[in-house]
Write an enzyme that holds these catalytic residues in place. Structure first.
Site, PDB file in Angstrom:
ATOM      1  N   GLY A  12       0.847  -1.202   0.000  1.00 44.22           N
ATOM      2  CA  GLY A  12       0.000   0.000   0.000  1.00 44.22           C
ATOM      3  C   GLY A  12       0.874   1.240   0.000  1.00 44.22           C
ATOM      4  N   ARG A  73       0.653  -4.969  -5.406  1.00 46.96           N
ATOM      5  CA  ARG A  73       0.673  -6.114  -4.483  1.00 46.96           C
ATOM      6  C   ARG A  73       0.847  -7.363  -5.340  1.00 46.96           C
ATOM      7  NH1 ARG A  73      -0.590  -4.107   0.457  1.00 46.96           N
ATOM      8  NH2 ARG A  73      -2.193  -2.516   0.656  1.00 46.96           N
ATOM      9  N   ASP A 104       5.349  -4.589   6.058  1.00 45.42           N
ATOM     10  CA  ASP A 104       5.610  -5.998   6.363  1.00 45.42           C
ATOM     11  C   ASP A 104       5.706  -6.903   5.133  1.00 45.42           C
ATOM     12  OD1 ASP A 104       5.800  -5.889   9.012  1.00 45.42           O
ATOM     13  OD2 ASP A 104       3.718  -6.447   9.443  1.00 45.42           O
ATOM     14  N   THR A 126       4.474   2.683   5.560  1.00 50.43           N
ATOM     15  CA  THR A 126       3.073   2.259   5.504  1.00 50.43           C
ATOM     16  C   THR A 126       2.297   3.147   6.454  1.00 50.43           C
ATOM     17  OG1 THR A 126       1.480   0.570   6.267  1.00 50.43           O
ATOM     18  CG2 THR A 126       3.702   0.384   7.142  1.00 50.43           C
ATOM     19  N   ASP A 128       0.024   2.235   8.278  1.00 55.31           N
ATOM     20  CA  ASP A 128      -0.502   1.437   9.399  1.00 55.31           C
ATOM     21  C   ASP A 128       0.335   1.525  10.679  1.00 55.31           C
ATOM     22  OD1 ASP A 128      -2.434   0.594   7.632  1.00 55.31           O
ATOM     23  OD2 ASP A 128      -1.397  -1.267   7.122  1.00 55.31           O
ATOM     24  N   ASP A 130       2.610  -0.499  11.670  1.00 58.90           N
ATOM     25  CA  ASP A 130       2.540  -1.839  12.277  1.00 58.90           C
ATOM     26  C   ASP A 130       3.839  -2.626  12.111  1.00 58.90           C
ATOM     27  OD1 ASP A 130       2.400  -2.120   9.551  1.00 58.90           O
ATOM     28  OD2 ASP A 130       0.713  -3.498   9.532  1.00 58.90           O
ATOM     29  N   ARG A 172      -5.160  -1.937   9.005  1.00 58.06           N
ATOM     30  CA  ARG A 172      -5.134  -3.399   8.889  1.00 58.06           C
ATOM     31  C   ARG A 172      -5.397  -4.013  10.267  1.00 58.06           C
ATOM     32  NH1 ARG A 172      -3.191  -6.104   4.413  1.00 58.06           N
ATOM     33  NH2 ARG A 172      -2.032  -4.273   3.774  1.00 58.06           N
TER      34      ARG A 172
HETATM   35  O1  F6P Z   1      -1.341  -1.282   4.403  1.00 58.58           O
HETATM   36  C1  F6P Z   1      -1.954  -0.078   4.077  1.00 58.58           C
HETATM   37  C2  F6P Z   1      -3.424  -0.264   3.878  1.00 58.58           C
HETATM   38  O2  F6P Z   1      -3.978   0.981   3.539  1.00 58.58           O
HETATM   39  C3  F6P Z   1      -4.187  -0.884   5.061  1.00 58.58           C
HETATM   40  O3  F6P Z   1      -4.463   0.079   6.052  1.00 58.58           O
HETATM   41  C4  F6P Z   1      -5.398  -1.438   4.381  1.00 58.58           C
HETATM   42  O4  F6P Z   1      -5.950  -2.502   5.136  1.00 58.58           O
HETATM   43  C5  F6P Z   1      -4.854  -1.910   3.055  1.00 58.58           C
HETATM   44  O5  F6P Z   1      -3.661  -1.176   2.825  1.00 58.58           O
HETATM   45  C6  F6P Z   1      -5.769  -1.739   1.878  1.00 58.58           C
HETATM   46  O6  F6P Z   1      -5.098  -2.196   0.746  1.00 58.58           O
HETATM   47  P1  F6P Z   1      -5.620  -2.023  -0.743  1.00 58.58           P
HETATM   48  O7  F6P Z   1      -5.605  -0.555  -1.077  1.00 58.58           O
HETATM   49  O8  F6P Z   1      -4.671  -2.812  -1.576  1.00 58.58           O
HETATM   50  O9  F6P Z   1      -7.000  -2.583  -0.762  1.00 58.58           O
END
Ligand code: F6P
Length: 319
Positions: A12, A73, A104, A126, A128, A130, A172
């Site tokens: 992300g 991703r 991560d 990120t 998050d 985390d 997340r």
């Molecule tokens: O890891 C960053 C993040 O924004 C999380 O907070 C969220 O759960 C996820 O990515 C959403 O990912 P995507 O935009 O690929 O759906």
């Protein structure tokens, strides 16, 4: 001897990724290295979407959100065949080391490359917050400010209508965005993995507020935990407040990075380049107690994120 260094962003996107990329490229060039970018994260890596860049490539990006080399991703970036392919491509381009900017998931990919013998360095980015090997990730500060900006606006309309607003934020599995936003906004409640919903306690507090004719109530909820629309219905039935829900979604990932994120990115990315230049092996950089630190990658990937000292006490007081 290291001659060529590549940089990618993965997972992300997070505000400040460009600031980190900028410093990687500039620092690498400063040390006389050839610098490369990999477009589209690990997906671009296995497709060979790699380009040599110069200093001009980094002009005017420090303040830009997103990532100019894009992100993706790629769940298959753990299969031995995919890792082998990535290393073949890196060898074809004669790249000596790869710097990965991400969270991560990015680190897991880097770790697989390291296990296969390729030199990698990770930089935490990120929203998050985390990542275990750092107190703060690049992008967290900006996302938090964005959330606060949205909630400030919501408070205006919530007050005008004497409503309870339930706001879902990202993170997340990590409650940092929710908890910090709750503190920064003086929210009436926070629901996250660390503080699961205690319905009766929440409703009791809201009923009391309603009885005192309070203007509004703000409840911040971490994503992936509960159905906030259902909770809003229950709040209406149980407390007398009318309730509305807002899912902030990917708005939280956009925007110009805060000065804090730009400086964090600068400090972390410059250390990442030093590690490569000094041939210190595959490592992950981070910030602990406001000092730049780094760990061997295999150690960093198993570290668990810890909340800053005292955060839980503050949240307890708020609940
Ligand atoms: O890891 C960053 C993040 O924004 C999380 O907070 C969220 O759960 C996820 O990515 C959403 O990912 P995507 O935009 O690929 O759906």
């Amino acid at each position: 001897m290291i001659r060529k260094i590549a940089v990618l962003t993965s997972g992300g996107d997070a505000p400040g990724m460009n600031a980190a990329l900028r410093v990687c490229i500039r620092a690498g060039l400063f040390y006389g290295k050839e610098m490369y970018v990999v477009y589209d994260g690990y997906k671009g890596l296995i497709e060979g979407n790699i380009q040599q860049v110069n200093k001009d490539f980094t002009a005017d990006i420090i303040n830009r959100g997103g990532t100019i080399i894009r992100s993706a991703r790629l769940p298959s970036f753990k299969e031995p065949e995919t890792i082998k392919k990535a290393i073949e491509i890196l060898n074809d381009f004669e790249i000596d080391a790869l710097i990965g900017i991400g969270g991560d998931g990015t680190y897991r990919g880097l770790n697989d490359l390291a296990k296969a013998g390729f030199t990698v360095v990770g930089v935490p980015a990120t929203i998050d917050n985390d990542v275990g090997s750092t107190d703060q990730t690049i992008g967290f500060s900006t996302a938090l400010n964005t959330i606060c900006d949205c909630i400030d606006r919501l408070k205006d309309t919530s007050s005008s209508h004497q409503r309870c607003s339930l706001i879902e934020v990202m993170g997340r599995d990590c409650g940092d965005l929710a908890m910090y936003a709750a503190l920064a906004e003086g929210a009436e409640g926070v629901i996250c993995a660390e503080y699961p919903l205690k319905k009766e306690q929440l409703f009791k507090k809201l009923r009391k507020m309603k009885a005192q004719n309070k203007d509004h109530a703000i409840i911040i909820v971490s994503e992936n935990l509960i159905d906030i629309n259902q909770l809003a219905k229950e709040v209406e039935e149980a407390t007398g407040f009318t309730a509305r829900t807002e899912v902030l979604g990917r708005l939280q990932r956009g925007g110009s990075p805060t000065a804090n994120d730009r400086i964090l990115a600068t400090r972390l990315a410059s250390r990442a380049v030093e590690i490569v230049i000094n041939e210190e092996g595959s490592r992950i950089v981070g910030m602990k107690d406001n000092a730049v630190v780094d760990f061997p990658i295999e150690e960093a990937v198993s570290m668990k994120h810890e909340h800053v000292h005292g955060l839980r006490d503050l949240i307890e007081m708020l609940q």
